[in-house]
Design a protein around this motif. Structure first.
Motif, mmCIF file in Angstrom:
data_model
loop_
_atom_site.group_PDB
_atom_site.id
_atom_site.type_symbol
_atom_site.label_atom_id
_atom_site.label_comp_id
_atom_site.label_asym_id
_atom_site.label_seq_id
_atom_site.Cartn_x
_atom_site.Cartn_y
_atom_site.Cartn_z
ATOM 1 N N LYS A 279 0.833 -1.202 0.000
ATOM 2 C CA LYS A 279 0.000 0.000 0.000
ATOM 3 C C LYS A 279 0.874 1.261 0.000
ATOM 4 O O LYS A 279 0.583 2.230 -0.718
ATOM 5 C CB LYS A 279 -0.925 -0.008 1.223
ATOM 6 N N VAL A 280 1.924 1.253 0.796
ATOM 7 C CA VAL A 280 2.830 2.404 0.828
ATOM 8 C C VAL A 280 3.479 2.601 -0.540
ATOM 9 O O VAL A 280 3.593 3.722 -1.033
ATOM 10 C CB VAL A 280 3.898 2.214 1.926
ATOM 11 N N ALA A 282 2.196 1.960 -3.266
ATOM 12 C CA ALA A 282 1.165 2.465 -4.171
ATOM 13 C C ALA A 282 0.806 3.919 -3.876
ATOM 14 O O ALA A 282 -0.043 4.495 -4.556
ATOM 15 C CB ALA A 282 -0.085 1.593 -4.074
ATOM 16 N N GLY A 283 1.429 4.490 -2.842
ATOM 17 C CA GLY A 283 1.190 5.896 -2.527
ATOM 18 C C GLY A 283 0.295 6.141 -1.331
ATOM 19 O O GLY A 283 0.011 7.298 -0.997
ATOM 20 N N ASP A 284 -0.148 5.077 -0.655
ATOM 21 C CA ASP A 284 -1.003 5.249 0.519
ATOM 22 C C ASP A 284 -0.164 5.633 1.738
ATOM 23 O O ASP A 284 1.031 5.332 1.812
ATOM 24 C CB ASP A 284 -1.762 3.951 0.828
ATOM 25 N N LYS A 285 -0.807 6.260 2.689
ATOM 26 C CA LYS A 285 -0.172 6.549 3.976
ATOM 27 C C LYS A 285 -0.758 5.596 5.009
ATOM 28 O O LYS A 285 -1.973 5.528 5.183
ATOM 29 C CB LYS A 285 -0.412 8.003 4.383
ATOM 30 N N ILE A 286 0.098 4.854 5.672
ATOM 31 C CA ILE A 286 -0.323 3.857 6.650
ATOM 32 C C ILE A 286 0.042 4.338 8.049
ATOM 33 O O ILE A 286 1.220 4.541 8.363
ATOM 34 C CB ILE A 286 0.336 2.490 6.382
ATOM 35 N N LYS A 287 -0.965 4.519 8.872
ATOM 36 C CA LYS A 287 -0.717 4.914 10.251
ATOM 37 C C LYS A 287 -0.130 3.733 11.019
ATOM 38 O O LYS A 287 -0.627 2.616 10.946
ATOM 39 C CB LYS A 287 -2.027 5.365 10.906
ATOM 40 N N ASP A 288 0.950 3.994 11.736
ATOM 41 C CA ASP A 288 1.629 2.968 12.538
ATOM 42 C C ASP A 288 2.020 1.762 11.688
ATOM 43 O O ASP A 288 1.806 0.605 12.076
ATOM 44 C CB ASP A 288 0.734 2.517 13.706
ATOM 45 N N GLN A 289 2.599 2.016 10.525
ATOM 46 C CA GLN A 289 3.045 0.925 9.663
ATOM 47 C C GLN A 289 4.052 0.039 10.391
ATOM 48 O O GLN A 289 4.918 0.531 11.127
ATOM 49 C CB GLN A 289 3.685 1.475 8.388
ATOM 50 N N ILE A 290 3.950 -1.259 10.188
ATOM 51 C CA ILE A 290 4.910 -2.204 10.758
ATOM 52 C C ILE A 290 6.236 -2.034 10.017
ATOM 53 O O ILE A 290 6.328 -2.289 8.824
ATOM 54 C CB ILE A 290 4.412 -3.653 10.615
ATOM 55 N N LYS A 291 7.251 -1.584 10.743
ATOM 56 C CA LYS A 291 8.573 -1.356 10.156
ATOM 57 C C LYS A 291 9.618 -2.131 10.963
ATOM 58 O O LYS A 291 9.538 -2.205 12.189
ATOM 59 C CB LYS A 291 8.928 0.132 10.170
ATOM 60 N N VAL A 292 10.599 -2.686 10.284
ATOM 61 C CA VAL A 292 11.609 -3.491 10.983
ATOM 62 C C VAL A 292 13.006 -2.883 10.836
ATOM 63 O O VAL A 292 14.000 -3.558 11.086
ATOM 64 C CB VAL A 292 11.604 -4.944 10.442
ATOM 65 N N THR A 293 13.093 -1.635 10.473
ATOM 66 C CA THR A 293 14.378 -0.967 10.308
ATOM 67 C C THR A 293 15.207 -1.065 11.595
ATOM 68 O O THR A 293 14.742 -0.675 12.672
ATOM 69 C CB THR A 293 14.169 0.510 9.947
ATOM 70 N N GLY A 294 16.404 -1.630 11.488
ATOM 71 C CA GLY A 294 17.303 -1.752 12.635
ATOM 72 C C GLY A 294 16.904 -2.804 13.645
ATOM 73 O O GLY A 294 17.476 -2.838 14.742
ATOM 74 N N LYS A 295 15.971 -3.697 13.300
ATOM 75 C CA LYS A 295 15.482 -4.697 14.258
ATOM 76 C C LYS A 295 15.967 -6.103 13.904
ATOM 77 O O LYS A 295 16.280 -6.412 12.757
ATOM 78 C CB LYS A 295 13.955 -4.693 14.290
ATOM 79 N N HIS A 296 15.990 -6.948 14.947
ATOM 80 C CA HIS A 296 16.227 -8.374 14.753
ATOM 81 C C HIS A 296 14.898 -9.012 14.330
ATOM 82 O O HIS A 296 13.925 -9.002 15.092
ATOM 83 C CB HIS A 296 16.736 -9.026 16.040
ATOM 84 N N VAL A 297 14.863 -9.559 13.120
ATOM 85 C CA VAL A 297 13.633 -10.116 12.564
ATOM 86 C C VAL A 297 13.721 -11.635 12.529
ATOM 87 O O VAL A 297 14.757 -12.195 12.145
ATOM 88 C CB VAL A 297 13.387 -9.582 11.130
#
Length: 494
Positions: A279-280, A282-297
């Motif tokens: 969705k992002v 495609a240009g949508d804005k997602i509130k509280d998007q799940i992001k894993v930047t800098g995380k242990h996944v």
């Protein structure tokens, strides 16, 4: 065949990829297709084997030797006509199908199989580039109205077939865009969504009507099942307004992992994570998007969905990625005399794995741990598998002394899907099989028909979680059955 000795003269050539460090910086497709000359040489490798097992290995029964031969002879426009005769959307399957046809290739018994998937990809891309893929509206309209619930590959294939037969087709989708899991389950770097939009325009030109953000008979959906609905229509209203209804809503309920700590923030279903990034993009804005930047996944599940989580996590800049699979590590090479021409059990390394990921097999998850409601680590253990002497079934047991705690700040559950959304089937009154799928046969009289008059079911909603190519097959076959139901007979191919 155009080159009877081609399989002895030419080696298999794979499509190439953009370098991992470069492609991880974007979400665009990164496959470098074969050139015309390379595709011609690969088509020449198709042997005159007498019995083309690839045809049956392919769920849509693509007439593979014929279009391989046509590509070798440079007859590209004829090749796309043959390819489209069995497959509505080869640009989808040519990119994301695992290619069971290649596993069934006769040449593959003792050599590298023909690169069928790459040739299919080359044919359809060339067809679009040259303007050979055009709308095919029906010459006459039947006056019959058909509702299709779900716009994944099964729904889209059925819609196209039925529209070309002259019926008025309306496709209902609860998401805000058409495509089902093609749109929101498969990352953009594997399937550019412009390809879906292009097909939707073709279907609209053929008379198909699409209605998005519309829920059909569904109450509150389970966690992990997307819903952008702004309008709700009851099954009763749908059955009243249309002459037939085809359910192609997919198998969306994800398999859960009910261990201690499952409720912690940071433990997600894969289908909570992947659609947000699409969705992002495609240009949508997602509130509280799940992001894993800098995380242990940690990704739990070794299939395609797990691989997609790995690729997306790499692009978001994860600190580390570990993929766990409870089953044992498969062999690097399959036992061909035992498995050919069927899909073999072998180790498969995806392009996402090549971008950076540690993989471990025979691992079970025992607990998620966190602080202040947020995930910080998880407890895992090694397991071993043995055959039960009485039942013959494989059973799992934990290896003593192997339990350990590992860092985990984001965990994605990618363990497959159990069944369609139950409330959809229940609202129609459709009988379910033992696995919770819509009960409908694929042979004999009344194929794809449910127990509810004029209501049919096809794709994952009927067969359970499967491949895009199986969805296309079922959509095409169900379209023929719906057409025959409405008209008394059908000229559509099965």
């Amino acid at each position: 065949m155009g080159k009877p000795t081609g399989f002895m003269e030419f080696a298999r050539q794979e499509e190439s990829y953009e370098a991992p460090e470069s492609r991880k910086k974007h979400y665009k497709e990164f496959i470098i297709p074969l050139t015309d000359e390379q595709a011609k040489i690969q088509g020449a490798r198709c042997m005159d084997c007498g019995i083309p097992f690839c045809n049956n290995g392919c769920p849509v029964n693509n007439i593979i030797p014929d279009w391989n031969d046509l590509v070798y002879k440079g007859k590209w426009q004829e090749a796309i006509a043959v390819l489209h005769s069995t497959n509505n959307f080869p640009e989808f399957t040519g990119r994301i199908c695992p290619a069971p046809c290649e596993a069934a290739c006769t040449l593959g018994i003792n050599a590298a199989p023909v690169g069928i998937k790459s040739i299919e990809h080359a044919i359809i891309d060339k067809a679009w580039e040259n303007g050979w893929v055009l709308p095919q509206p029906a010459a006459q309209k039947t006056g019959k109205k058909i509702a299709i619930v779900g716009s994944g590959p099964a729904g889209l294939a059925a819609a196209q077939q039925l529209a070309r037969a002259g019926h008025d087709v309306t496709v209902f989708e609860k998401r805000d865009r058409i495509g089902g899991l093609l749109r929101y389950g498969i990352p953009d770097f594997k399937l550019d969504k412009a390809l879906i939009d292009r097909r939707v325009k073709q279907l609209e030109a053929e008379g198909v009507t699409f209605k998005t953000s519309v829920c059909i008979g569904e109450a509150d959906l389970p966690k992990g099942v997307g819903n952008d609905a702004k309008e709700k229509i009851s099954p009763q209203q749908l059955q009243k307004d249309f002459d037939a209804v085809l359910l192609t809503a997919g198998s969306e309920v994800p398999r859960d992992l009910p261990v201690p700590g499952r409720e912690l923030e940071g433990v997600y279903f894969a289908m909570e994570f992947l659609p947000q990034q699409n969705k992002v993009n495609a240009g949508d804005k997602i509130k509280d998007q799940i992001k894993v930047t800098g995380k242990h996944v940690v990704v739990i599940g070794g299939g395609d969905t797990g691989s997609d989580c790995v690729g997306t996590s790499n692009r978001q800049g994860a600190k580390s990625i570990l993929q766990l699979e409870v089953m044992p590590k498969p062999p690097v090479e399959e036992n061909k005399p035992l498995t050919w021409p069927y899909w073999p059990n072998k180790l498969r390394t995806s392009s996402s794995h090549d971008e950076g990921c540690e993989r471990q097999w025979s691992i079970t998850t025992k607990e998620f741990k966190g602080k202040n409601g947020k995930l910080q680590s998880m407890v895992i253990a090694t397991v071993e598998w043995s055959k039960d002497a009485q039942t013959g079934q494989m059973k799992m047991s934990e290896v003593p002394g192997t339990e350990k705690e590992i860092p985990a700040e984001a965990v994605f559950l990618a363990m497959g899907f159990t069944n369609p959304v139950a409330c959809l089937l229940e609202s129609f009154g459709v009988d379910k099989d033992a696995r919770g799928n819509a009960r409908a046969t694929t042979d004999g009289e009344g194929c794809y028909a449910t127990n509810v008059p004029k209501v049919f079911a096809a794709g994952d909603v009927r067969r359970g979680q499967s491949l895009v190519v199986w969805a296309v097959r079922e959509g095409r076959q169900a379209a023929r059955e719906v057409d025959a139901f409405l008209m008394g007979e059908s000229v559509l191919p099965r």
